[in-house]
Motif scaffolding. Structure first.
Motif, mmCIF file in Angstrom:
data_model
loop_
_atom_site.group_PDB
_atom_site.id
_atom_site.type_symbol
_atom_site.label_atom_id
_atom_site.label_comp_id
_atom_site.label_asym_id
_atom_site.label_seq_id
_atom_site.Cartn_x
_atom_site.Cartn_y
_atom_site.Cartn_z
ATOM 1 N N TRP A 176 0.827 -1.203 0.000
ATOM 2 C CA TRP A 176 0.000 0.000 0.000
ATOM 3 C C TRP A 176 0.862 1.254 0.000
ATOM 4 C CZ3 TRP A 176 -4.862 0.420 -1.213
ATOM 5 C CH2 TRP A 176 -5.586 1.576 -0.882
ATOM 6 N N VAL A 177 1.914 1.230 0.794
ATOM 7 C CA VAL A 177 2.814 2.386 0.864
ATOM 8 C C VAL A 177 3.639 2.510 -0.422
ATOM 9 C CG1 VAL A 177 4.866 3.300 2.016
ATOM 10 C CG2 VAL A 177 2.942 2.454 3.373
ATOM 11 N N ILE A 178 4.114 1.384 -0.943
ATOM 12 C CA ILE A 178 4.986 1.426 -2.119
ATOM 13 C C ILE A 178 4.252 1.972 -3.338
ATOM 14 C CG2 ILE A 178 6.357 0.030 -3.723
ATOM 15 C CD1 ILE A 178 6.949 -1.851 -1.365
ATOM 16 N N TYR A 179 3.069 1.414 -3.635
ATOM 17 C CA TYR A 179 2.348 1.873 -4.824
ATOM 18 C C TYR A 179 0.822 1.798 -4.708
ATOM 19 C CZ TYR A 179 1.913 -3.147 -5.867
ATOM 20 O OH TYR A 179 1.637 -4.489 -5.798
ATOM 21 N N GLY A 180 0.307 1.049 -3.727
ATOM 22 C CA GLY A 180 -1.126 0.796 -3.670
ATOM 23 C C GLY A 180 -1.963 2.043 -3.504
#
Length: 429
Positions: free
Chosen positions: A82-86
């Motif tokens: 979620w933090v990386i790209y979500g």
């Protein structure tokens, strides 16, 4: 859709964050910030420990730790993705299906950035909690025979290609939001999305060894009850929090959640009593979940009377889903993910289109929209969600099967996943 938001008096970024950002300059409100942090914590509480205990109690004792592990680790995996790209792909500006990478690794988000009247960082966490519990719901349909590594591979594929685009389509100004679909807190995004993925997975992984010949009973009903109670309390963060403010819509969603759930418990228990001759604790717990699922898409749009009807209908629909429909489908879904979340989610989404009518006590439709048209929009949103997530789930499970194999060997399955997959036992002999 803009007209509908104006009519409701909402700047709910859980519904349409990109549109709310285009409104008048926002000012941070301490009460709304506190409210949203509490709601976020409640939704996180639904996954760890709510779903884990609820599902863990429903399956056999030799597999309970495998279920708890799957819920805990997929929860953590989703948080990281979620933090990386979500969050960026779900909620930043983009096209009708996806956002962009402008917020990848949460870059370009200032510390004091607001989403309405609360800080964007809270919105990131709140929406992460929804993604986590949606993935957690799926694993109940795969219990007691799937490889742990296969679950993790599937989650990466499905979150990326199913959850994120559907969340964008419904809550971030994408395709279904543009059509005017009403989904206050996750009927399509969470429940139908997860249930269909679980159903596809249950078919592809196959039935448990001995299914239909041996009795597969819940190993710990008090654990099921505890999980149900946690889910019930946490669900108020789920539904009321989707108003994105401590306002009158949050109050409406809160009360509707209470009333609909109570109605569903009664209709399920009395329906079971009439059909099977005895009311059960498992039936009552299932009724709680059925009512919560059914009211989720509707809770901020319908009046209290409409919520009661939705709850009563949801209890009966869920009972039908886990008895009659499950037999028709000939599927081994150990935790009845599709029978409850799928059936009641579909019912709730459709009835949202009916009971949102001001003539039936709801908040009313957008200008010029009739009940018939709104119901059609709801049906369309349900159909898009079912087809989209089914296709992605099939791809995700097939990829996992090709890479590591979906299922553990039969001898390991019969001995139990706890000892074979994780090297532990829940209960000392």
């Amino acid at each position: 859709m803009n007209k509908l938001i104006t009519k409701l008096g909402l700047t709910s970024l859980a519904l349409l964050p990109s549109l709310a950002m285009a409104a008048a300059p926002a000012v941070a409100d301490k009460a709304d910030n506190a409210f949203m942090m509490i709601c976020t914590a409640l939704v996180l509480f639904m996954s760890i420990p709510g779903i884990a205990l609820f599902y863990g109690g429903l399956i056999r004792g030799k597999n309970v730790l495998s279920m708890l592990t799957q819920v805990a680790v997929t929860f953590s995996l989703v948080c990281v993705l979620w933090v990386i790209y979500g969050y960026s792909l779900a909620f930043s500006e983009g096209n009708a299906f996806f956002g962009s990478f402008q917020w990848a690794m949460l870059k370009n988000i200032e510390l004091k950035a607001l989403m309405g009247s609360f800080y964007q960082y809270i919105h990131i966490a709140f929406q992460a909690s929804f993604a986590c519990i949606t993935v957690g719901l799926i694993v109940g349909a795969l219990a007691e025979r799937i490889r742990f590594s296969a679950v993790l591979i599937f989650v990466v594929v499905w979150l990326t290609l199913a959850y994120l685009p559907i969340a964008h389509m419904v809550w971030a100004g994408g395709l279904l939001a543009q059509d005017g679909a009403l989904d206050f807190a996750g009927g399509t995004v969470v429940h139908i999305n997860a249930a269909v993925a679980g159903l596809v997975g249950a078919y592809l992984v196959g039935k448990r060894a001995g299914f239909g010949k041996e009795a597969f009973k819940p190993h710990n009903l008090p654990m099921v009850f505890l999980g149900t109670a946690i889910l019930y309390v946490g669900w108020f963060g789920f539904n009321a929090g989707s108003a994105s403010s401590a306002n009158e819509i949050a109050a409406l969603a809160f009360l509707n959640t209470v009333v609909a759930t109570a109605g569903a418990v009664l209709s399920w228990v009395f329906g079971e009593w009439a059909v099977r001759g005895k009311p059960s604790l498992l039936g009552a717990c299932s009724g709680f979940i059925a009512g919560l699922v059914a009211i989720t898409p509707a809770c901020g749009y319908v009046g209290v009377g409409g919520a009661l009807i939705i709850g009563l209908a949801g209890g009966l629909a869920g009972l039908w889903g886990v008895t009659t429909l499950k037999k028709w489908l000939r599927v081994d879904d150990p935790c009845d993910v599709f029978g409850v979340h799928g059936v009641c989610g579909i019912l709730g989404c459709i009835l949202t289109g009916v009971f949102a009518s001001s003539s039936l006590g709801g908040v009313g439709y957008a200008e010029g929209v009739t009940m018939g048209h709104q119901v059609w929009i709801q049906l369309f949103s349900v159909g898009v969600t079912i087809v989209w997530t089914a296709v992605v789930a099939f791809i995700g499970f097939k990829l996992a099967d090709m890479i590591v194999g979906l299922r553990v060997p039969e001898d390991q399955e019969r001995e139990g996943l706890d000892v074979n997959s994780h090297g532990e036992n829940a209960y000392n002999q």
